[in-house]
Design an enzyme around this catalytic site. Structure first.
Site, short mmCIF file in Angstrom:
data_model
loop_
_atom_site.label_atom_id
_atom_site.label_comp_id
_atom_site.label_asym_id
_atom_site.label_seq_id
_atom_site.Cartn_x
_atom_site.Cartn_y
_atom_site.Cartn_z
N CYS A 194 -2.06 8.51 3.56
CA CYS A 194 -2.08 8.17 2.14
C CYS A 194 -3.45 8.47 1.53
O CYS A 194 -3.57 8.64 0.32
CB CYS A 194 -1.69 6.71 1.94
SG CYS A 194 -2.66 5.55 2.90
N GLU B 64 0.89 -1.17 0.00
CA GLU B 64 0.00 0.00 0.00
C GLU B 64 0.92 1.21 0.00
O GLU B 64 1.64 1.46 0.96
CB GLU B 64 -0.91 -0.03 1.22
CG GLU B 64 -2.13 0.87 1.09
CD GLU B 64 -1.82 2.31 1.43
OE1 GLU B 64 -1.66 3.11 0.47
OE2 GLU B 64 -1.72 2.64 2.60
#
Length: 530
Positions: free
Chosen positions: A333, A299
């Site tokens: 993020c 990720e």
């Protein structure tokens, strides 16, 4: 409330998320203040590696500091080198032979007990997050709650996956007994990030070990002590001490070494695009003696945006944009670092965004200020450089300067009239910087949103159902939200992971995630002929 421990183990309950703490209540404020004061008495300690279930010390140390008060040392941890990394790998290999045979119910019970202990000490874990990572109370509380959720969710998911009755049944063939089971992979390397140093650390580690794998845990160098607290909790909850090897160290040294190791079966990573791509490249090379294709779960980040059309509730959209851009100083993020507004309401929206940004005050996270520091000096300098360069890319309408001295503070910053191709709109800054671009209409807004190498989260604000339907189809990201902010994914509710350079779309906190840490084995037994 979350289901009781017995419900999780026996499948009689339904998962629900850990509630967030209401800090407007005096008793909760007092409890948090007390927890922070207690944790502050433990600052400055030295922490060992844990290899083979035993303490191990090294001469080199990683020093963790409080990013909000840089003269304050949170603690020092021993720094693993190649020798210690190899020792940890050999220990993990041996532990795997035992742990993989441990019944799934026992592995799940360990996670459930850990969740219970963490819930009892919720404010203590949050206090460590406040001091080591610079989160305010709400952000720290959400981090701890998510860690509890991950522990319970993956325990229940592995129980579900191990039940051949509950999983998708195979087509029956007369005369044969066919069973599909999910077995562990082996030894993995777990590399969690500093921005969710408890939740993501707990989630990545818990999924791997409840599946029967053993792991080497290499925490981020800026937040190693929170990871140490997690490791200690797992051992207290009954996990054998060698199932996780706690090995903080340099990514360029032991990170590369372990990723390339022939006995590493999988690597799970959360962090920057650049490091994720390096891990993927190293893992793709077959080392001498390696007998499998390594699995990479990554990720890696995003350049997330919120598109607003002229039919939207503008106040709700402005609230969402500011919350998405500046929550935890934009160090997520999923942070909405781009706002794309149609021209009919552009000026009104810019005014509303600036109005909301201007009331965000900077201060100590331990005092629960809305805006705290960025994580370290390197981030501080990099973000300020982006802001300085941004003054030639757009119109500075809020912030634009460093914050108070003593910590890594930066003002929440907004640039308007930014060209969609500008670095402010294309590059992940990972700080409190919002770029606002104008679109001629909602379709161009979606096109601008999609014009990025990332694809993690996004949001579309509109009251037109036809436009919403098209946005749902056309906006290319792993997590798309309608008429709400693009941060704040909940375990089991919003499985999380993105497209393109945002990673492998691993969907943490979803039904698919446990499959990444297991391999399916089909056994077929024909009935004996009499």
């Amino acid at each position: 409330m979350i289901v009781e421990n017995e419900d999780v183990l026996h499948g009689s309950g339904h998962f629900s998320n850990e509630p967030f703490t209401d800090f407007s209540l005096p008793e909760n404020r007092l409890a948090m203040e007390s927890a922070i004061a207690a944790v502050k008495t433990e600052l400055g300690r030295s922490y060992p590696l844990w290899i083979g279930g035993k303490e191990a010390w090294s001469e080199e140390r990683i020093v963790s500091i409080n990013p909000a008060a840089t003269s304050e040392i949170i603690g020092e941890v021993s720094k693993a080198g190649i020798t210690q990394a190899e020792e940890a790998m050999q220990s993990a290999l041996g532990a795997f032979q035992r742990w993989k045979k441990t019944p799934v119910a026992d592995r799940a019970a360990c996670l459930v007990r850990a969740a219970g202990l963490m819930r009892e000490r919720k404010h203590t874990f949050s206090a460590w997050l406040v001091l080591e990572s610079g989160k305010n109370w709400a952000e720290a509380d959400a981090d701890t709650a998510e860690a509890i959720d991950f522990l319970l969710y993956y325990a229940k998911e592995m129980l579900r996956l191990s039940s051949t009755n509950e999983h998708q049944p195979l087509i029956k063939l007369p005369g044969e007994n066919n069973v599909l089971t999910y077995i562990p992979l082996g030894v993995g390397v777990v590399i969690p990030p500093w921005n969710f140093p408890l939740a993501i650390c707990a989630g990545m580690a818990a999924a791997a070990i409840v599946a029967g794998n053993t792991i080497l845990l290499k925490p981020a160098s800026t937040t190693p002590i929170i990871a140490y607290q997690f490791y200690s909790l797992m051992v207290e909850a009954g996990m054998p001490a060698d199932v996780i090897q706690y090995v903080p160290g340099s990514g360029a040294e032991i990170g590369d070494y372990l990723t390339s190791h022939p006995k590493t079966r999988f690597v799970t990573f959360t962090g920057s695009k650049e490091i994720g791509l390096r891990i993927n490249k190293l893992a793709a090379e077959t080392a001498p003696g390696q007998i499998w294709i390594k699995r990479v779960v990554a990720e890696m980040g995003g350049k997330d945006g919120i598109v607003v059309d002229e039919t939207a509730n503008l106040d709700a959209a402005a609230d969402a944009i500011v919350a998405s851009a500046f929550g935890f100083q934009g160090q997520k993020c999923s942070a909405g670092s781009r706002a794309i507004i149609v021209e009919d309401v552009y000026d009104k929206m810019v005014e509303k965004i600036v109005e909301r940004t201007s009331v965000l005050t900077i201060g100590l996270p331990e005092s629960n200020a809305p805006i705290g520091p960025v994580i370290d000096r390197a981030s501080y300098k990099r973000i300020l450089s982006y802001i300085e360069d941004g003054k030639s890319q757009g119109r500075l309408v809020a912030g634009g300067h460093a914050g108070p001295e003593g910590g890594y503070y930066i003002e929440p910053t907004v640039f308007a009239d930014v060209d969609p191709a500008a670095p402010l709109m294309q590059e992940e800054i990972f700080g409190p910087v919002l770029a606002v671009a104008k679109a001629k209409d909602w379709r161009e807004g979606i096109a601008i949103y999609n014009d990025t190498e990332f694809g993690l989260t996004g949001s579309f604000f509109s009251s037109d159902e036809g436009r919403i339907a098209e946005a749902l189809q056309e906006m290319h990201c792993g997590n798309l939200y309608i008429n709400r902010k693009c941060t704040g994914a909940l375990v089991g509710v919003h499985p999380f992971g993105g497209f393109n350079m945002s990673g492998t779309d691993s969907k943490a906190g979803g039904h698919d995630y446990m499959l990444l840490f297991t391999q399916a084995k089909l056994t077929s037994r024909r009935e004996a002929v009499q």
